[in-house]
Design an enzyme around this catalytic site. Sequence first.
Site, PDB file in Angstrom:
ATOM      1  N   HIS A   1     -10.119   4.178  -1.936  1.00 32.96           N
ATOM      2  CA  HIS A   1      -9.431   4.242  -0.641  1.00 32.96           C
ATOM      3  C   HIS A   1     -10.382   4.748   0.438  1.00 32.96           C
ATOM      4  O   HIS A   1     -11.439   5.287   0.139  1.00 32.96           O
ATOM      5  CB  HIS A   1      -8.220   5.181  -0.745  1.00 32.96           C
ATOM      6  CG  HIS A   1      -7.057   4.540  -1.448  1.00 32.96           C
ATOM      7  ND1 HIS A   1      -5.880   4.239  -0.812  1.00 32.96           N
ATOM      8  CD2 HIS A   1      -6.917   4.109  -2.721  1.00 32.96           C
ATOM      9  CE1 HIS A   1      -5.051   3.655  -1.673  1.00 32.96           C
ATOM     10  NE2 HIS A   1      -5.662   3.572  -2.845  1.00 32.96           N
TER      11      HIS A   1
ATOM     12  N   HIS B   1      -8.586   8.582   4.556  1.00 32.44           N
ATOM     13  CA  HIS B   1      -8.150   7.492   5.430  1.00 32.44           C
ATOM     14  C   HIS B   1      -8.569   7.814   6.867  1.00 32.44           C
ATOM     15  O   HIS B   1      -8.658   8.970   7.240  1.00 32.44           O
ATOM     16  CB  HIS B   1      -6.626   7.352   5.392  1.00 32.44           C
ATOM     17  CG  HIS B   1      -6.094   6.917   4.061  1.00 32.44           C
ATOM     18  ND1 HIS B   1      -5.033   7.523   3.445  1.00 32.44           N
ATOM     19  CD2 HIS B   1      -6.475   5.906   3.238  1.00 32.44           C
ATOM     20  CE1 HIS B   1      -4.769   6.907   2.294  1.00 32.44           C
ATOM     21  NE2 HIS B   1      -5.633   5.927   2.143  1.00 32.44           N
ATOM     22  N   GLY B   2      -8.795   6.776   7.650  1.00 33.50           N
ATOM     23  CA  GLY B   2      -9.135   6.981   9.058  1.00 33.50           C
ATOM     24  C   GLY B   2     -10.632   6.971   9.280  1.00 33.50           C
ATOM     25  O   GLY B   2     -11.390   6.489   8.452  1.00 33.50           O
TER      26      GLY B   2
ATOM     27  N   ASP C   1       3.225   5.759  -4.420  1.00 31.38           N
ATOM     28  CA  ASP C   1       2.527   6.986  -4.006  1.00 31.38           C
ATOM     29  C   ASP C   1       3.461   8.184  -4.159  1.00 31.38           C
ATOM     30  O   ASP C   1       4.197   8.540  -3.240  1.00 31.38           O
ATOM     31  CB  ASP C   1       2.051   6.829  -2.560  1.00 31.38           C
ATOM     32  CG  ASP C   1       1.234   8.025  -2.096  1.00 31.38           C
ATOM     33  OD1 ASP C   1       1.249   9.063  -2.803  1.00 31.38           O
ATOM     34  OD2 ASP C   1       0.592   7.934  -1.041  1.00 31.38           O
TER      35      ASP C   1
ATOM     36  N   THR D   1      -8.373   1.005   8.660  1.00 30.92           N
ATOM     37  CA  THR D   1      -8.716   1.440  10.021  1.00 30.92           C
ATOM     38  C   THR D   1      -9.651   0.445  10.710  1.00 30.92           C
ATOM     39  O   THR D   1      -9.492   0.165  11.906  1.00 30.92           O
ATOM     40  CB  THR D   1      -9.365   2.845   9.966  1.00 30.92           C
ATOM     41  OG1 THR D   1      -8.438   3.730   9.332  1.00 30.92           O
ATOM     42  CG2 THR D   1      -9.700   3.370  11.343  1.00 30.92           C
TER      43      THR D   1
ATOM     44  N   VAL E   1      -9.494  -1.176   2.948  1.00 35.03           N
ATOM     45  CA  VAL E   1      -9.955  -1.088   4.338  1.00 35.03           C
ATOM     46  C   VAL E   1      -8.741  -1.303   5.241  1.00 35.03           C
ATOM     47  O   VAL E   1      -8.071  -2.334   5.138  1.00 35.03           O
ATOM     48  CB  VAL E   1     -11.018  -2.166   4.635  1.00 35.03           C
ATOM     49  CG1 VAL E   1     -11.381  -2.170   6.110  1.00 35.03           C
ATOM     50  CG2 VAL E   1     -12.267  -1.963   3.767  1.00 35.03           C
TER      51      VAL E   1
ATOM     52  N   ASP F   1       0.851  -1.193   0.000  1.00 27.44           N
ATOM     53  CA  ASP F   1       0.000   0.000   0.000  1.00 27.44           C
ATOM     54  C   ASP F   1       0.896   1.256   0.000  1.00 27.44           C
ATOM     55  O   ASP F   1       2.094   1.155   0.294  1.00 27.44           O
ATOM     56  CB  ASP F   1      -0.883  -0.072   1.265  1.00 27.44           C
ATOM     57  CG  ASP F   1      -2.102   0.833   1.191  1.00 27.44           C
ATOM     58  OD1 ASP F   1      -2.507   1.218   0.079  1.00 27.44           O
ATOM     59  OD2 ASP F   1      -2.663   1.152   2.270  1.00 27.44           O
ATOM     60  N   HIS F   2       0.289   2.412  -0.259  1.00 31.44           N
ATOM     61  CA  HIS F   2       0.973   3.720  -0.322  1.00 31.44           C
ATOM     62  C   HIS F   2       2.469   3.697  -0.023  1.00 31.44           C
ATOM     63  O   HIS F   2       2.891   3.775   1.128  1.00 31.44           O
ATOM     64  CB  HIS F   2       0.353   4.670   0.704  1.00 31.44           C
ATOM     65  CG  HIS F   2      -1.054   5.008   0.401  1.00 31.44           C
ATOM     66  ND1 HIS F   2      -1.405   5.976  -0.514  1.00 31.44           N
ATOM     67  CD2 HIS F   2      -2.208   4.504   0.885  1.00 31.44           C
ATOM     68  CE1 HIS F   2      -2.724   6.044  -0.579  1.00 31.44           C
ATOM     69  NE2 HIS F   2      -3.240   5.163   0.252  1.00 31.44           N
TER      70      HIS F   2
ATOM     71  N   GLY G   1     -12.035   3.034   2.876  1.00 34.26           N
ATOM     72  CA  GLY G   1     -13.276   2.256   2.969  1.00 34.26           C
ATOM     73  C   GLY G   1     -13.938   2.290   4.348  1.00 34.26           C
ATOM     74  O   GLY G   1     -15.166   2.250   4.435  1.00 34.26           O
TER      75      GLY G   1
HETATM   76  P1  13P Z   1      -9.243   3.285   5.872  1.00 34.59           P
HETATM   77  O1  13P Z   1      -8.116   3.280   6.872  1.00 34.59           O
HETATM   78  O2  13P Z   1     -10.069   4.516   5.973  1.00 34.59           O
HETATM   79  O3  13P Z   1     -10.025   2.048   5.908  1.00 34.59           O
HETATM   80  O4  13P Z   1      -8.550   3.385   4.425  1.00 34.59           O
HETATM   81  C1  13P Z   1      -7.745   2.339   3.994  1.00 34.59           C
HETATM   82  C2  13P Z   1      -6.968   2.692   2.797  1.00 34.59           C
HETATM   83  O5  13P Z   1      -7.415   3.402   1.931  1.00 34.59           O
HETATM   84  C3  13P Z   1      -5.604   2.119   2.685  1.00 34.59           C
HETATM   85  O6  13P Z   1      -4.899   2.610   1.595  1.00 34.59           O
END
Ligand code: 13P
Length: 286
Positions: free
Chosen positions: A207, A179-180, A104, A232, A230, A82-83, A209
């Site tokens: 992103h 995010h979060g 990213d 968080t 997803v 991820d990122h 979710g």
């Molecule tokens: P959340 O932490 O809001 O679920 O987002 C996850 C995400 O987009 C990871 O790249």
Amino acid sequence: MGVVPLKEIVDRAQRDRYGVAAINIVNDLTLESVLAAAVERRSPIIVQTSVKTVKSIGSDVLMAMWRAMTAGIEVPVCLHLDHCPERAVITECLDKGWNSVLFDASTMPVEENLRQTIEVVAEARAHGAHVEGEIEAIKGVEDDVGSDEESRRQSLEVSVHFVETSGVDVFAPSIGNAHGVYSAEPHLDGQRVTDIVAATGVPIALHGGTGMTDEQFTDLIARGCAKVNVSTALKVTYMQSNLAFLRETEERGKWDPPSLFRHVSADVTAMAAGYVDRFGSAGRAW
Ligand code: 13P
């Protein structure tokens, strides 16, 4: 089916208009629990690691865990970074066998982002791996990457040019997602997803979710969001499940780690299975 390239998972999902959960794991227990949800629901799944997780556990150990836990697995799965703004970590993960990476470079000017993304795509291809690209930072800091400032959205023309010129396999536009934990229901620009998909055909990564509504998921998946991230929700489920069990343990005075692991694992699996059901990917394993 076993471990497959990311593109195989997202292209089918986009064609048949369901979403595949892309869930960030944080350790061996969460990896095992997320894979268990995919098997239980006969669903494809994308397992993600943040750069922070790669650095804290180590790419060799993570890859050994992944190989051991996916050996003989009967649903399509893949491992995604991820990122990642760090080219050295991209190279390390591709060398070790990750199936795909999100480069990213969203803090860079689009032209420089494009120049470097072309290099990352070439590097990934040499490994049979795939690349997700982005040109606007998704709001919110996650595992030390990102910013709380919403970045300016680029025009459709710039987005389409980036997708077509870079050759990315998945694209992650900013559509008002973050995010979060959302403080209020987000207003999401579904039209932007429709426009990018119509112009490029590329599967979209949604992103942020955690906290979106079922209506938002259904609408965005129908527009072409094939990968739904997803993170968080897993962190919250994992920590709250530990907390609840440990509070009870303290009252009972019976300290048995395997019981804790079973309890937390069941909660994480149930959380992941819930997203699989909401995204419509249950029963879609091939
Ligand atoms: P959340 O932490 O809001 O679920 O987002 C996850 C995400 O987009 C990871 O790249």
